[in-house]
Write a protein that holds these residues in place. Structure first.
Motif, short mmCIF file in Angstrom:
data_model
loop_
_atom_site.label_atom_id
_atom_site.label_comp_id
_atom_site.label_asym_id
_atom_site.label_seq_id
_atom_site.Cartn_x
_atom_site.Cartn_y
_atom_site.Cartn_z
N ARG A 79 -23.90 -10.15 -40.93
CA ARG A 79 -22.84 -11.06 -40.50
C ARG A 79 -22.34 -10.66 -39.12
O ARG A 79 -22.14 -9.48 -38.84
CB ARG A 79 -21.70 -11.02 -41.50
CG ARG A 79 -20.59 -12.01 -41.22
CD ARG A 79 -19.54 -11.99 -42.31
NE ARG A 79 -20.04 -12.40 -43.60
CZ ARG A 79 -20.15 -13.67 -44.01
NH1 ARG A 79 -19.82 -14.65 -43.21
NH2 ARG A 79 -20.60 -13.95 -45.21
N ARG A 123 -24.01 -6.78 -45.84
CA ARG A 123 -23.63 -6.99 -47.24
C ARG A 123 -24.18 -5.85 -48.09
O ARG A 123 -25.36 -5.52 -48.01
CB ARG A 123 -24.20 -8.32 -47.71
CG ARG A 123 -23.91 -8.65 -49.14
CD ARG A 123 -24.57 -10.00 -49.48
NE ARG A 123 -24.55 -10.24 -50.89
CZ ARG A 123 -25.55 -10.00 -51.71
NH1 ARG A 123 -26.69 -9.53 -51.27
NH2 ARG A 123 -25.43 -10.24 -53.01
N GLU A 134 -19.63 -7.46 -54.31
CA GLU A 134 -20.13 -7.70 -52.95
C GLU A 134 -19.09 -7.25 -51.93
O GLU A 134 -17.92 -7.64 -52.01
CB GLU A 134 -20.44 -9.18 -52.76
CG GLU A 134 -20.92 -9.50 -51.37
CD GLU A 134 -21.16 -10.98 -51.18
OE1 GLU A 134 -22.32 -11.40 -51.27
OE2 GLU A 134 -20.18 -11.70 -50.94
N TRP A 155 -18.68 -6.47 -47.53
CA TRP A 155 -19.25 -6.54 -46.18
C TRP A 155 -18.72 -5.35 -45.40
O TRP A 155 -17.52 -5.25 -45.16
CB TRP A 155 -18.88 -7.85 -45.49
CG TRP A 155 -19.59 -9.01 -46.08
CD1 TRP A 155 -19.19 -9.80 -47.11
CD2 TRP A 155 -20.88 -9.51 -45.69
NE1 TRP A 155 -20.13 -10.76 -47.38
CE2 TRP A 155 -21.17 -10.61 -46.51
CE3 TRP A 155 -21.79 -9.14 -44.69
CZ2 TRP A 155 -22.34 -11.34 -46.39
CZ3 TRP A 155 -22.95 -9.87 -44.59
CH2 TRP A 155 -23.23 -10.95 -45.43
#
Length: 122
Positions: free
Chosen positions: A83, A105, A112, A114
């Motif tokens: 990302r 991730r 989950e 990030w």
């Protein structure tokens, strides 16, 4: 304030450019008559990066990061699915300041998350 947040695709990683949302353009000051601007970003390691932002001459502007983008991809070893987050922060003395953050991730205890990527190549 978040300017752009996108999951990177193969095209963003393998080519020398990365498309960003058109709404991001409201934060970019393009010189008069030009379809490009040099943006100064501070990355997560504190390094100042200059990355060129281009737009199309006609039709939909479709902004993309190009010059300097490939070096950022290499320095952070970005992969498809990572990302990209672009932020702008207002500073009373310096004006608008951009930050660029790469995140990956991960699954942590079934959740989950990030996580910010560290710079790999110096």
């Amino acid at each position: 304030m978040e300017v752009a947040n996108k999951v990177l695709r193969r095209n963003d990683i393998e080519n020398y450019h990365c498309s960003i949302p058109t709404r991001s353009l409201q934060h970019v000051d393009f010189p008069a008559g030009r379809h490009y601007a040099y943006l100064r970003f501070k990355d997560s390691s504190g390094r100042l990066r200059v990355i060129r932002c281009n737009t199309r001459h006609e039709g939909h502007p479709k902004p993309e990061l190009c010059g300097g983008w490939r070096r950022y991809v290499t320095d952070y070893e970005l992969k498809v699915g990572d990302r990209l987050v672009l932020l702008v922060e207002e500073d009373r003395r310096l004006g608008s300041q951009f930050r660029i953050v790469a995140r990956r991730r991960i699954i942590l205890f079934g959740v989950e998350v990030w996580d910010d990527l560290p710079r790999v190549h110096y």
